[in-house]
Design a protein around this motif. Structure first.
Motif, PDB file in Angstrom:
ATOM      1  N   ARG A   1      45.337   2.621  -8.038  1.00 20.31           N
ATOM      2  CA  ARG A   1      45.328   1.401  -8.866  1.00 20.31           C
ATOM      3  C   ARG A   1      46.706   0.730  -8.853  1.00 20.31           C
ATOM      4  O   ARG A   1      46.799  -0.496  -8.788  1.00 20.31           O
ATOM      5  N   LEU A   2      47.769   1.529  -8.920  1.00 21.90           N
ATOM      6  CA  LEU A   2      49.116   0.970  -8.880  1.00 21.90           C
ATOM      7  C   LEU A   2      49.360   0.244  -7.561  1.00 21.90           C
ATOM      8  O   LEU A   2      49.885  -0.874  -7.541  1.00 21.90           O
ATOM      9  N   GLU A   3      48.965   0.851  -6.464  1.00 20.23           N
ATOM     10  CA  GLU A   3      49.125   0.204  -5.153  1.00 20.23           C
ATOM     11  C   GLU A   3      48.317  -1.080  -5.066  1.00 20.23           C
ATOM     12  O   GLU A   3      48.775  -2.069  -4.498  1.00 20.23           O
ATOM     13  N   LYS A   4      47.119  -1.083  -5.637  1.00 22.30           N
ATOM     14  CA  LYS A   4      46.292  -2.294  -5.638  1.00 22.30           C
ATOM     15  C   LYS A   4      47.037  -3.454  -6.311  1.00 22.30           C
ATOM     16  O   LYS A   4      47.075  -4.567  -5.798  1.00 22.30           O
ATOM     17  N   TYR A   5      47.651  -3.175  -7.445  1.00 23.81           N
ATOM     18  CA  TYR A   5      48.375  -4.226  -8.165  1.00 23.81           C
ATOM     19  C   TYR A   5      49.710  -4.576  -7.503  1.00 23.81           C
ATOM     20  O   TYR A   5      50.123  -5.731  -7.508  1.00 23.81           O
ATOM     21  N   LEU A   6      50.405  -3.598  -6.942  1.00 26.05           N
ATOM     22  CA  LEU A   6      51.690  -3.868  -6.288  1.00 26.05           C
ATOM     23  C   LEU A   6      51.519  -4.712  -5.025  1.00 26.05           C
ATOM     24  O   LEU A   6      52.284  -5.631  -4.779  1.00 26.05           O
ATOM     25  N   TYR A   7      50.521  -4.355  -4.213  1.00 27.11           N
ATOM     26  CA  TYR A   7      50.367  -4.981  -2.904  1.00 27.11           C
ATOM     27  C   TYR A   7      49.322  -6.090  -2.898  1.00 27.11           C
ATOM     28  O   TYR A   7      49.088  -6.718  -1.874  1.00 27.11           O
ATOM     29  N   GLY A   8      48.713  -6.340  -4.035  1.00 25.08           N
ATOM     30  CA  GLY A   8      47.679  -7.368  -4.115  1.00 25.08           C
ATOM     31  C   GLY A   8      48.256  -8.769  -4.019  1.00 25.08           C
ATOM     32  O   GLY A   8      49.393  -8.987  -3.573  1.00 25.08           O
ATOM     33  N   GLU A   9      47.485  -9.704  -4.481  1.00 16.26           N
ATOM     34  CA  GLU A   9      47.847 -11.118  -4.431  1.00 16.26           C
ATOM     35  C   GLU A   9      49.249 -11.375  -5.014  1.00 16.26           C
ATOM     36  O   GLU A   9      49.569 -10.908  -6.103  1.00 16.26           O
ATOM     37  N   ASN A  10      50.063 -12.100  -4.275  1.00 11.46           N
ATOM     38  CA  ASN A  10      51.449 -12.425  -4.661  1.00 11.46           C
ATOM     39  C   ASN A  10      52.286 -11.178  -4.940  1.00 11.46           C
ATOM     40  O   ASN A  10      53.200 -11.199  -5.755  1.00 11.46           O
ATOM     41  N   GLY A  11      51.993 -10.106  -4.246  1.00 10.44           N
ATOM     42  CA  GLY A  11      52.697  -8.858  -4.485  1.00 10.44           C
ATOM     43  C   GLY A  11      53.667  -8.506  -3.385  1.00 10.44           C
ATOM     44  O   GLY A  11      54.106  -9.349  -2.601  1.00 10.44           O
ATOM     45  N   PHE A  12      54.005  -7.256  -3.351  1.00 10.32           N
ATOM     46  CA  PHE A  12      54.950  -6.722  -2.385  1.00 10.32           C
ATOM     47  C   PHE A  12      54.232  -6.317  -1.098  1.00 10.32           C
ATOM     48  O   PHE A  12      53.027  -6.095  -1.088  1.00 10.32           O
ATOM     49  N   GLN A  13      55.017  -6.178  -0.053  1.00 11.77           N
ATOM     50  CA  GLN A  13      54.544  -5.529   1.163  1.00 11.77           C
ATOM     51  C   GLN A  13      54.905  -4.055   1.018  1.00 11.77           C
ATOM     52  O   GLN A  13      55.702  -3.686   0.167  1.00 11.77           O
ATOM     53  N   GLN A  14      54.320  -3.208   1.870  1.00 10.03           N
ATOM     54  CA  GLN A  14      54.683  -1.797   1.830  1.00 10.03           C
ATOM     55  C   GLN A  14      56.030  -1.620   2.524  1.00 10.03           C
ATOM     56  O   GLN A  14      56.235  -2.109   3.618  1.00 10.03           O
ATOM     57  N   GLY A  15      56.952  -0.970   1.840  1.00  8.34           N
ATOM     58  CA  GLY A  15      58.291  -0.753   2.372  1.00  8.34           C
ATOM     59  C   GLY A  15      59.176  -0.149   1.305  1.00  8.34           C
ATOM     60  O   GLY A  15      58.714   0.195   0.221  1.00  8.34           O
TER      61      GLY A  15
ATOM     62  N   ALA B   1      42.200   2.929 -19.041  1.00  9.36           N
ATOM     63  CA  ALA B   1      43.573   3.217 -19.475  1.00  9.36           C
ATOM     64  C   ALA B   1      44.500   3.287 -18.268  1.00  9.36           C
ATOM     65  O   ALA B   1      45.614   2.749 -18.285  1.00  9.36           O
ATOM     66  N   LEU B   2      44.034   3.946 -17.194  1.00  3.58           N
ATOM     67  CA  LEU B   2      44.826   4.032 -15.961  1.00  3.58           C
ATOM     68  C   LEU B   2      45.062   2.645 -15.382  1.00  3.58           C
ATOM     69  O   LEU B   2      46.160   2.317 -14.934  1.00  3.58           O
ATOM     70  N   ASP B   3      44.013   1.831 -15.389  1.00  2.00           N
ATOM     71  CA  ASP B   3      44.102   0.492 -14.817  1.00  2.00           C
ATOM     72  C   ASP B   3      45.104  -0.378 -15.579  1.00  2.00           C
ATOM     73  O   ASP B   3      45.922  -1.070 -14.967  1.00  2.00           O
ATOM     74  N   LYS B   4      45.031  -0.337 -16.888  1.00  2.77           N
ATOM     75  CA  LYS B   4      45.957  -1.149 -17.696  1.00  2.77           C
ATOM     76  C   LYS B   4      47.397  -0.693 -17.505  1.00  2.77           C
ATOM     77  O   LYS B   4      48.317  -1.512 -17.426  1.00  2.77           O
ATOM     78  N   ALA B   5      47.620   0.625 -17.425  1.00  7.10           N
ATOM     79  CA  ALA B   5      48.975   1.131 -17.215  1.00  7.10           C
ATOM     80  C   ALA B   5      49.498   0.699 -15.846  1.00  7.10           C
ATOM     81  O   ALA B   5      50.633   0.220 -15.722  1.00  7.10           O
ATOM     82  N   ALA B   6      48.669   0.840 -14.811  1.00  2.00           N
ATOM     83  CA  ALA B   6      49.078   0.442 -13.462  1.00  2.00           C
ATOM     84  C   ALA B   6      49.383  -1.051 -13.401  1.00  2.00           C
ATOM     85  O   ALA B   6      50.364  -1.479 -12.784  1.00  2.00           O
ATOM     86  N   GLU B   7      48.551  -1.837 -14.051  1.00  2.00           N
ATOM     87  CA  GLU B   7      48.752  -3.289 -14.074  1.00  2.00           C
ATOM     88  C   GLU B   7      50.091  -3.646 -14.727  1.00  2.00           C
ATOM     89  O   GLU B   7      50.829  -4.500 -14.228  1.00  2.00           O
ATOM     90  N   LYS B   8      50.427  -2.971 -15.817  1.00  2.00           N
ATOM     91  CA  LYS B   8      51.677  -3.256 -16.537  1.00  2.00           C
ATOM     92  C   LYS B   8      52.909  -2.860 -15.718  1.00  2.00           C
ATOM     93  O   LYS B   8      53.914  -3.578 -15.720  1.00  2.00           O
ATOM     94  N   VAL B   9      52.853  -1.724 -15.018  1.00  2.00           N
ATOM     95  CA  VAL B   9      53.990  -1.300 -14.190  1.00  2.00           C
ATOM     96  C   VAL B   9      54.196  -2.296 -13.051  1.00  2.00           C
ATOM     97  O   VAL B   9      55.321  -2.735 -12.782  1.00  2.00           O
ATOM     98  N   ALA B  10      53.131  -2.676 -12.384  1.00  2.61           N
ATOM     99  CA  ALA B  10      53.227  -3.636 -11.287  1.00  2.61           C
ATOM    100  C   ALA B  10      53.704  -4.999 -11.777  1.00  2.61           C
ATOM    101  O   ALA B  10      54.513  -5.669 -11.113  1.00  2.61           O
ATOM    102  N   GLU B  11      53.235  -5.395 -12.944  1.00  2.61           N
ATOM    103  CA  GLU B  11      53.658  -6.665 -13.543  1.00  2.61           C
ATOM    104  C   GLU B  11      55.171  -6.656 -13.798  1.00  2.61           C
ATOM    105  O   GLU B  11      55.863  -7.643 -13.525  1.00  2.61           O
ATOM    106  N   PHE B  12      55.690  -5.548 -14.331  1.00 10.74           N
ATOM    107  CA  PHE B  12      57.124  -5.424 -14.573  1.00 10.74           C
ATOM    108  C   PHE B  12      57.898  -5.518 -13.268  1.00 10.74           C
ATOM    109  O   PHE B  12      58.921  -6.223 -13.172  1.00 10.74           O
ATOM    110  N   ALA B  13      57.417  -4.826 -12.231  1.00 10.31           N
ATOM    111  CA  ALA B  13      58.096  -4.840 -10.916  1.00 10.31           C
ATOM    112  C   ALA B  13      58.113  -6.263 -10.352  1.00 10.31           C
ATOM    113  O   ALA B  13      59.157  -6.723  -9.865  1.00 10.31           O
TER     114      ALA B  13
END
Length: 165
Positions: free
Chosen positions: A65-79, A148-160
């Motif tokens: 879930r964290l990777e989905k939010y990090l690398y999703g739309e307007n997100g990061f590339q893997q690196g 709960a996992l999804d909301k936590a992952a979304e918040k971490v990715a949002e902060f990043a």
């Protein structure tokens, strides 16, 4: 006063949809805010020695879930321009039956987790630390802990994304 059939059906549909929706929430608490601002195009996240027992499938689900939010739309590339190391520091699965039985009223059966995430630049310098809480309080048949996992992952990715993208 008699309620028209159409209105009654609409009200019942809304009530059923409300019971089916899982009620998961997440929030961040910033422990160390970023003093150094970097702009990273790429990021990587990995678990870092959690001090508490969390089921392996739950850890894998969170990573996904964290990777989905990090690398999703307007997100990061893997690196490795930005590295996120996280660990589970609190985990309470709650009671799915309790959540179902209470219908989301009160805290009966509520489940929660807290994840500490540290952010590092490509040289290994620590940039920021946050604690993220995810909670599940209700939902159809007691709700899924995945909320709960999804909301936590979304918040971490949002902060990043907000601080390092």
């Amino acid at each position: 006063m008699k309620i028209p059939t159409r209105v009654f059906r609409a009200l019942m549909t809304c009530a059923l949809l409300g019971m089916c929706a899982a009620c998961g929430v997440g929030r961040n608490m910033v422990i160390q805010s970023p003093e150094t601002r970097i702009r990273a195009a790429s990021a990587v996240a990995a678990e870092n020695n959690s001090p508490i027992g969390v089921p392996a499938e739950m850890k894998a689900d969170y990573q996904s879930r964290l990777e989905k939010y990090l690398y999703g739309e307007n997100g990061f590339q893997q690196g490795k321009e930005l590295t996120i190391r996280y660990r589970f520091i609190q985990y309470d699965p709650g009671s799915q039956f309790g959540r179902w039985f209470s219908g989301g009223l009160g805290n009966m059966g509520e489940g929660s987790l807290t994840i500490e995430s540290k952010f590092y630049d490509s040289t290994g310098k620590e940039l920021a630390t946050i604690q993220t809480e995810g909670r599940i309080g209700s939902g159809f048949l007691g709700g899924s802990y995945g909320e709960a996992l999804d909301k936590a992952a979304e918040k971490v990715a949002e902060f990043a994304k907000t601080n390092f993208r």
